[in-house]
Scaffold this motif. Structure first.
Motif, PDB file in Angstrom:
ATOM      1  N   UNK A   1       0.715  -4.552   4.060  1.00 20.38           N
ATOM      2  CA  UNK A   1      -0.575  -3.980   3.677  1.00 20.38           C
ATOM      3  C   UNK A   1      -0.419  -2.467   3.779  1.00 20.38           C
ATOM      4  N   UNK A   2      -0.782  -1.757   2.723  1.00 20.93           N
ATOM      5  CA  UNK A   2      -0.723  -0.296   2.765  1.00 20.93           C
ATOM      6  C   UNK A   2      -2.022   0.303   2.241  1.00 20.93           C
ATOM      7  N   UNK A   3      -2.538   1.251   2.979  1.00 16.88           N
ATOM      8  CA  UNK A   3      -3.669   2.082   2.548  1.00 16.88           C
ATOM      9  C   UNK A   3      -3.125   3.462   2.221  1.00 16.88           C
ATOM     10  N   UNK A   4      -3.383   3.931   1.004  1.00 13.59           N
ATOM     11  CA  UNK A   4      -3.025   5.304   0.628  1.00 13.59           C
ATOM     12  C   UNK A   4      -4.304   6.132   0.653  1.00 13.59           C
ATOM     13  N   UNK A   5      -4.310   7.172   1.441  1.00 11.85           N
ATOM     14  CA  UNK A   5      -5.548   7.935   1.597  1.00 11.85           C
ATOM     15  C   UNK A   5      -5.881   8.790   0.373  1.00 11.85           C
ATOM     16  N   UNK A   6      -4.989   8.824  -0.622  1.00 14.05           N
ATOM     17  CA  UNK A   6      -5.342   9.505  -1.874  1.00 14.05           C
ATOM     18  C   UNK A   6      -5.998   8.551  -2.862  1.00 14.05           C
ATOM     19  N   UNK A   7      -6.067   7.247  -2.536  1.00 13.28           N
ATOM     20  CA  UNK A   7      -6.655   6.244  -3.418  1.00 13.28           C
ATOM     21  C   UNK A   7      -8.170   6.171  -3.256  1.00 13.28           C
ATOM     22  N   UNK A   8      -8.851   5.491  -4.193  1.00 18.34           N
ATOM     23  CA  UNK A   8     -10.260   5.147  -3.953  1.00 18.34           C
ATOM     24  C   UNK A   8     -10.384   4.386  -2.636  1.00 18.34           C
ATOM     25  N   UNK A   9     -11.473   4.573  -1.920  1.00 16.93           N
ATOM     26  CA  UNK A   9     -11.567   4.091  -0.544  1.00 16.93           C
ATOM     27  C   UNK A   9     -11.710   2.582  -0.395  1.00 16.93           C
TER      28      UNK A   9
ATOM     29  N   UNK B   1     -17.116  -2.727   0.991  1.00 19.51           N
ATOM     30  CA  UNK B   1     -16.473  -2.071   2.131  1.00 19.51           C
ATOM     31  C   UNK B   1     -15.442  -1.050   1.665  1.00 19.51           C
ATOM     32  N   UNK B   2     -15.207  -0.050   2.498  1.00 14.08           N
ATOM     33  CA  UNK B   2     -14.142   0.920   2.293  1.00 14.08           C
ATOM     34  C   UNK B   2     -13.194   0.854   3.480  1.00 14.08           C
ATOM     35  N   UNK B   3     -11.941   1.339   3.288  1.00 17.88           N
ATOM     36  CA  UNK B   3     -11.012   1.272   4.416  1.00 17.88           C
ATOM     37  C   UNK B   3     -11.360   2.251   5.527  1.00 17.88           C
ATOM     38  N   UNK B   4     -12.347   3.092   5.326  1.00 15.45           N
ATOM     39  CA  UNK B   4     -12.870   3.921   6.419  1.00 15.45           C
ATOM     40  C   UNK B   4     -13.852   3.142   7.296  1.00 15.45           C
TER      41      UNK B   4
ATOM     42  N   UNK C   1      -9.017   3.222   8.549  1.00 12.55           N
ATOM     43  CA  UNK C   1      -8.197   4.399   8.267  1.00 12.55           C
ATOM     44  C   UNK C   1      -9.124   5.553   7.936  1.00 12.55           C
ATOM     45  N   UNK C   2      -8.900   6.683   8.575  1.00 14.56           N
ATOM     46  CA  UNK C   2      -9.716   7.867   8.314  1.00 14.56           C
ATOM     47  C   UNK C   2      -8.800   9.087   8.206  1.00 14.56           C
ATOM     48  N   UNK C   3      -9.312  10.144   7.565  1.00 13.33           N
ATOM     49  CA  UNK C   3      -8.549  11.380   7.505  1.00 13.33           C
ATOM     50  C   UNK C   3      -8.298  11.859   6.098  1.00 13.33           C
ATOM     51  N   UNK C   4      -7.383  12.820   5.986  1.00 14.79           N
ATOM     52  CA  UNK C   4      -7.153  13.549   4.747  1.00 14.79           C
ATOM     53  C   UNK C   4      -6.283  12.771   3.765  1.00 14.79           C
ATOM     54  N   UNK C   5      -6.331  13.189   2.520  1.00 14.55           N
ATOM     55  CA  UNK C   5      -5.519  12.602   1.463  1.00 14.55           C
ATOM     56  C   UNK C   5      -4.037  12.903   1.694  1.00 14.55           C
TER      57      UNK C   5
END
Length: 406
Positions: A207-215, A246-249, A180-184
């Motif tokens: 499974x959910x990735x929130x882009x405002x969270x720590x990566x 690892x990060x979700x990026x 997952x990449x991109x803005x918060x």
């Protein structure tokens, strides 16, 4: 001393993992196997055995490869009209191919009906946000990937969702090589879903990735995670940090194993979460998406900002509610957790004749034959069974699955 007593005495002297293996061989019928695990085709597999914390058997396999689709690559410009987003054409002929259409649908719904209480932005899913993208990484591991895009426009959020044509997936081991990449302010997700008229009827594991969270943070939930009166069900959720820094990026293999009693989540084969509370029971859809509605959960994206779920491949082992369910792989009480499998490829006692793996394979997407009871039995010149062949093969499979030979 009886033969059984001597065997038991020998087993007790062995290391724990090896003694467990010998005990398994002593109490079950050992498959007559091919000489060593080897690449094969799905048509040759009766069922599939997973690795992980708890092994499971599944009856079918699907693999979707987005790594070599350069002829379909192209990034479409965002559509700025709300209504035109839902009516948009598909972005390439790949999404008209049988490979895609037989398995997947692209969403075009919006949140005008049933909008969440804290939603502050209109959202619409668009076929224009699902596309094949050329790999622009500095050291590319593939030519292309599948992209799901969400972007904040002037007065609404454009989003992306794909869902399985079938809603009859009942127990799965599904994996994606993704990032997952991109803005918060966005959510990207992979989940199973079965809707219901009432909140309590919903069955979902996500499974959910929130882009405002720590990566490194990922949220895993067996939904619903709250009640009709707004009370949180804390036991429905596990929040985990990705392993090995690892990060979700980063590109990683994200995996869900949904079995009858629990859901387990892995990142690059490391178990990071397990939930037993309200495990889904019935046939469900599989969904991937990228979205935001400006609410408390998603966050609010700044105008023109975007976020992306990028997927190189997606793979599923599964059972289906349409199959004639037969016996479990073993009739022993201690193996009751093993999943039911279809009659295709089974012997009369309900066991699977040809067992394959996608975890041990050397070629992503192509299964490896672990053993095959239907293979021709090897004999010596005198006609006696070469009984050591299945024992040796089974030992190789055992130590590969435990990591001993890694």
């Amino acid at each position: 001393m009886t033969r059984g007593g001597a065997l038991k005495k020998l087993i007790m002297r062995l290391p724990t993992s090896l003694s467990s293996f010998v005990l398994l061989l002593a109490t079950t019928s050992v498959p007559l196997a091919t000489a060593a695990p080897s690449l094969t085709q799905d048509s040759q597999c009766g069922c599939y055995l997973t690795n992980g914390t708890e092994a499971g058997y599944f009856s079918k396999h699907q693999f979707f490869d987005f790594r070599n689709l350069a002829q379909h690559a192209g990034v479409p410009a965002a559509i700025t009209d709300f209504d035109e987003n839902a009516e948009a054409k598909k972005t390439s002929q790949y999404f008209e191919s049988p490979e895609w259409k037989d398995a997947w649908m692209i969403g075009s719904w919006n949140n005008s009906v049933g909008q969440r209480n804290d939603s502050s932005v209109k959202m619409v899913n668009s076929p224009n946000n699902v596309y094949i993208e050329a790999n622009g990484d500095p050291h590319p591991a593939s030519k292309t990937w599948l992209t799901l895009r969400t972007q904040r426009l002037a007065d609404f959020q454009t989003a992306a969702e794909i869902e399985s044509v079938s809603m009859r997936y009942q127990f799965v081991s599904m994996r994606m090589l993704a990032r997952t990449v991109g803005a918060s302010g966005a959510i990207t997700a992979m989940f199973t879903y079965r809707g219901g008229q009432n909140l309590a009827d919903v069955q979902e594991s996500d499974l959910e990735v929130r882009t405002m969270d720590p990566r490194g943070l990922i949220h895993y939930t067996n939904q619903p995670s709250y009640t009709d009166d707004g009370m949180t069900k804390t036991e429905a959720t596990a929040n985990a940090t990705m392993p090995d820094g690892l990060e979700w990026t980063d590109w990683a293999v994200h995996r869900l194993d949904w079995t009858p009693t629990k859901t387990r989540w892995y990142v690059n084969d490391h178990q990071v979460a397990q939930i037993s509370f309200q495990t889904p029971r019935d046939g469900s859809k599989i969904i991937l998406n990228a979205w935001s509605d400006g609410g408390e959960w998603t966050g609010n994206m700044s105008r023109n900002d975007a976020a992306y779920l990028q997927v190189q491949w997606f793979e599923i082992l599964y059972n289906s509610t349409t199959e004639a369910v037969a016996a479990t792989m073993s009739r022993r009480r201690e193996d009751a957790h093993l999943l039911p499998i279809q009659r295709r490829g089974q012997q009369q006692d309900g066991t699977c004749k040809a067992v394959c793996s996608i975890d041990q394979t050397t070629t992503q997407g192509q299964p490896m034959m672990l053993w095959n009871n239907s293979a021709q039995v090897l004999t010596s010149r005198g006609g006696s069974l070469l009984s050591l062949v299945p024992w040796i093969t089974a030992m190789v499979v055992f130590f590969m699955s435990t990591g001993f030979m890694a």
